[in-house]
Design an enzyme around this catalytic site. Structure first.
Site, PDB file in Angstrom:
ATOM      1  N   SER A 184       0.781  -1.208   0.036  1.00 24.81           N
ATOM      2  CA  SER A 184      -0.004   0.143   0.105  1.00 24.81           C
ATOM      3  C   SER A 184       1.087   1.375  -0.035  1.00 24.81           C
ATOM      4  O   SER A 184       0.570   2.277  -0.698  1.00 24.81           O
ATOM      5  CB  SER A 184      -0.957   0.172   1.072  1.00 24.81           C
ATOM      6  OG  SER A 184      -0.149  -0.027   2.581  1.00 24.81           O
ATOM      7  N   GLU A 185       2.181   1.143   0.818  1.00 25.92           N
ATOM      8  CA  GLU A 185       3.026   2.367   0.679  1.00 25.92           C
ATOM      9  C   GLU A 185       4.402   1.491   0.532  1.00 25.92           C
ATOM     10  O   GLU A 185       4.849   0.616   1.155  1.00 25.92           O
ATOM     11  CB  GLU A 185       3.057   3.011   1.970  1.00 25.92           C
ATOM     12  CG  GLU A 185       1.653   3.680   2.302  1.00 25.92           C
ATOM     13  CD  GLU A 185       1.605   4.591   3.403  1.00 25.92           C
ATOM     14  OE1 GLU A 185       2.464   5.289   3.596  1.00 25.92           O
ATOM     15  OE2 GLU A 185       0.663   4.416   4.422  1.00 25.92           O
ATOM     16  N   TYR A 223       7.454  -2.048   3.556  1.00 22.37           N
ATOM     17  CA  TYR A 223       8.154  -3.241   3.518  1.00 22.37           C
ATOM     18  C   TYR A 223       9.547  -3.554   3.368  1.00 22.37           C
ATOM     19  O   TYR A 223      10.072  -4.821   3.556  1.00 22.37           O
ATOM     20  CB  TYR A 223       7.137  -4.211   2.612  1.00 22.37           C
ATOM     21  CG  TYR A 223       5.755  -4.365   3.122  1.00 22.37           C
ATOM     22  CD1 TYR A 223       5.316  -5.032   4.188  1.00 22.37           C
ATOM     23  CD2 TYR A 223       4.825  -3.793   2.376  1.00 22.37           C
ATOM     24  CE1 TYR A 223       4.233  -5.388   4.543  1.00 22.37           C
ATOM     25  CE2 TYR A 223       3.574  -3.634   3.194  1.00 22.37           C
ATOM     26  CZ  TYR A 223       3.391  -4.403   4.046  1.00 22.37           C
ATOM     27  OH  TYR A 223       1.842  -4.444   4.600  1.00 22.37           O
ATOM     28  N   PHE A 234      -3.478  -9.025  -4.975  1.00 24.56           N
ATOM     29  CA  PHE A 234      -3.984  -9.970  -4.172  1.00 24.56           C
ATOM     30  C   PHE A 234      -3.927  -9.586  -2.606  1.00 24.56           C
ATOM     31  O   PHE A 234      -3.263  -8.450  -2.355  1.00 24.56           O
ATOM     32  CB  PHE A 234      -3.238 -11.557  -4.198  1.00 24.56           C
ATOM     33  CG  PHE A 234      -1.830 -11.184  -4.086  1.00 24.56           C
ATOM     34  CD1 PHE A 234      -1.178 -11.301  -3.103  1.00 24.56           C
ATOM     35  CD2 PHE A 234      -0.882 -10.989  -5.297  1.00 24.56           C
ATOM     36  CE1 PHE A 234       0.303 -11.309  -2.985  1.00 24.56           C
ATOM     37  CE2 PHE A 234       0.317 -10.970  -5.423  1.00 24.56           C
ATOM     38  CZ  PHE A 234       0.938 -10.961  -4.148  1.00 24.56           C
TER      39      PHE A 234
END
Length: 402
Positions: free
Chosen positions: A118-119, A123, A402
Site C-alpha cells: 500500500s505504501e 516493507y 491479491f
C-alpha cells in the site's frame, strides 16, 4: 495491557475484515465478506490483540507463482496486512511480519513471499525488494499499427461472462507456466479478480468480455459524452493471448471500438503495444511498483528458478530480520540450474536480502541496485556476470492485486 499475537479462528473472519477495512479507511461490505471467505485460510492468518480487540494482522494465500525458466513454484502470497488507526507505532506490524516470516522458516513452508505494498516505504525494512513494475498505459482510439504488423483475422466476439469464463480460465492456465509473476487461481481467486458488483465498478460499466479462440480481453467503460461526441474511456482489466497475432488482434479490436476516446490499461512493463504502433508516442506510459518479493530462505529460494548464464560467486548476504539468511553463500549456476551452499570463503559481492528479492524474478538488475548502493562488488569483474545470470526472458508481471 500487553499485546498478544495468535492465529485466527474460522469464526473471526468478519472481525478481521473489519480491521482491514478500517486500516485502509474503507467501509465494510457484507458481500465482500463472502467473497473473502473463499480465500480465507484461518491457519495462515494471524492477528495482534490489545486485550480482546483485534488491532492488526495479516494473511497468507497458498499460491504458486511462475518464476524464470522453471514454471510455477510455491509462493506465500501475503495479503490483507493492516493496523487499525489509533494503534500505529506500537510495533504491531513488526509482530505480524515476524510471525509470518519466522513461521514460514520454522514450518519449512514456502521459500519466498510476495505482496503488493500500500505504501512503498513500509516493507523494505522487513526485507522485501521491488521485484516487478507495471505500466499505466493510455492509447487514443484509432491509433494505427505500423505497416507489416500481422493481425489475426479471426472475428472477435463479445459474449456473456458465463460463456467467456471457461475459455478465459483455460487460456490463462495454458499461459501461466511461461509468464513470470502470474499466480495460480482457485475459483475464489477468479471471483475476486473479476468481481462485478456495483461497488466494484467505481462508476464504470459492468465487465465486457471480448474473446478470440487464442485470447481474451475484459474491460469496463467510463462514460464521457461531450458536445462534439463521445470520448468514453475504455479501461482494460486484463488482456492475454497465446500468440502475437491474436494479441495484436485483441488490441486492434479495443482501439477500433466506436464511441471510445482512449484505451487505458495497467499492463506489463514490456507490453509490445509501443512497438506495434506506427507512432510510439501515442502510447503514454507511467511505471510504478507492483510485486515486492522476500526470500524467506536464501538457499532454497535461489534454487527454485533457472538462470541465463553460468556463474560462480560468493555472496555476503545481510539479513537482520531473518538472521538464518545472514551468511556467505556460494552461488553456482551450471546449465541454468543453481546450487547454493553456506561457506566461509572470501566474498565476491556483498548485498542485503532486499536486493536478492528485487532481482529474484529477473526484472531488476543487480548492476542497477549497485548504482543505488544496495550491492557492492568486492571482487572486480564479478558483478556484471552475476547480474546477467539473474535476468529473465521477459519482464515479470502480476496481473492481479491479491
Amino acid at each position: 495491557m500487553a499485546l498478544t499475537f495468535r492465529t485466527l479462528r474460522s469464526d473471526e473472519l468478519r472481525t478481521f475484515q473489519r480491521m482491514v477495512d478500517q486500516s485502509f479507511l474503507s467501509d465494510t461490505k457484507d458481500d465482500r465478506l463472502e467473497r473473502w471467505r473463499g480465500m480465507f485460510e484461518p491457519d495462515r492468518h494471524h492477528a495482534v490483540f490489545d486485550g480482546d480487540e483485534l488491532i492488526g494482522g495479516g494473511g497468507i494465500q497458498t499460491r504458486h507463482m511462475t518464476v524464470p525458466g522453471n514454471g510455477p513454484q510455491p509462493c506465500a502470497a501475503v495479503t490483507s496486512v493492516g493496523v487499525k488507526p489509533g494503534h500505529r507505532r506500537r510495533g504491531v506490524l513488526t509482530r505480524v511480519m515476524t510471525g509470518q516470516l519466522h513461521g514460514l522458516f520454522e514450518d519449512q513452508r514456502e521459500a519466498f513471499a510476495a505482496l503488493w505494498a500500500s505504501e512503498a516505504a513500509i516493507y523494505p525494512r522487513f526485507g522485501y525488494g521491488l521485484a516487478a513494475e507495471f505500466t499505466r498505459l493510455d492509447v487514443p482510439r484509432g491509433a494505427a499499427f505500423r505497416p507489416g504488423v500481422e493481425v489475426d483475422g479471426t472475428r472477435i466476439r463479445e459474449v456473456s461472462a458465463e460463456e467467456a469464463l471457461p475459455l478465459v480460465k483455460e487460456i490463462y492456465e495454458r499461459l501461466r507456466p511461461t509468464r513470470t509473476g502470474w499466480l495460480s487461481r482457485t475459483d475464489a481467486h477468479w471471483e475476486h479478480h473479476l468481481a462485478d458488483q456495483e461497488d466494484d465498478r467505481e462508476g464504470l460499466t459492468a465487465f465486457r468480455y471480448a474473446v478470440h479462440p487464442q485470447g481474451y480481453a475484459v474491460y469496463r467503460v467510463k462514460s464521457d459524452w461531450r458536445e462534439r461526441g463521445p470520448r468514453n474511456e475504455l479501461h482494460v482489466r486484463t488482456l492475454a493471448a497465446e500468440n502475437d497475432q491474436a494479441y495484436a488482434a485483441l488490441y486492434r479490436y479495443l482501439l477500433d471500438l466506436d464511441h471510445v476516446g482512449e484505451v487505458k490499461y495497467f499492463t506489463a512493463s514490456d507490453d509490445p503495444i509501443v512497438h506495434l504502433l506506427d507512432d510510439a508516442r501515442l502510447a503514454l506510459r507511467a511505471r510504478t511498483d507492483s510485486l515486492w518479493v522476500r526470500l524467506v530462505e536464501v538457499d532454497r529460494a535461489l534454487s527454485l528458478r533457472r538462470y541465463l548464464s553460468d556463474v560462480d560467486v560468493v555472496l555476503d548476504v545481510t539479513d537482520a530480520f531473518c538472521p538464518w539468511n545472514q551468511a556467505r553463500w556460494r552461488f553456482t549456476v551450471k546449465g541454468g540450474e543453481a546450487s547454493v551452499r553456506r561457506v566461509d570463503d572470501a566474498p565476491d559481492v556483498a548485498l542485503d536480502v532486499q536486493a536478492l528479492g528485487a532481482a529474484f524474478l529477473g526484472g531488476t538488475r543487480l548492476t542497477t541496485l549497485a548504482r543505488g548502493q544496495r550491492v557492492r562488488e568486492l571482487t572486480p569483474g564479478t558483478l556484471n556476470g552475476l547480474s546477467h545470470a539473474f535476468l529473465g526472458d521477459h519482464e515479470p508481471h502480476c496481473p492481479e492485486v491479491f
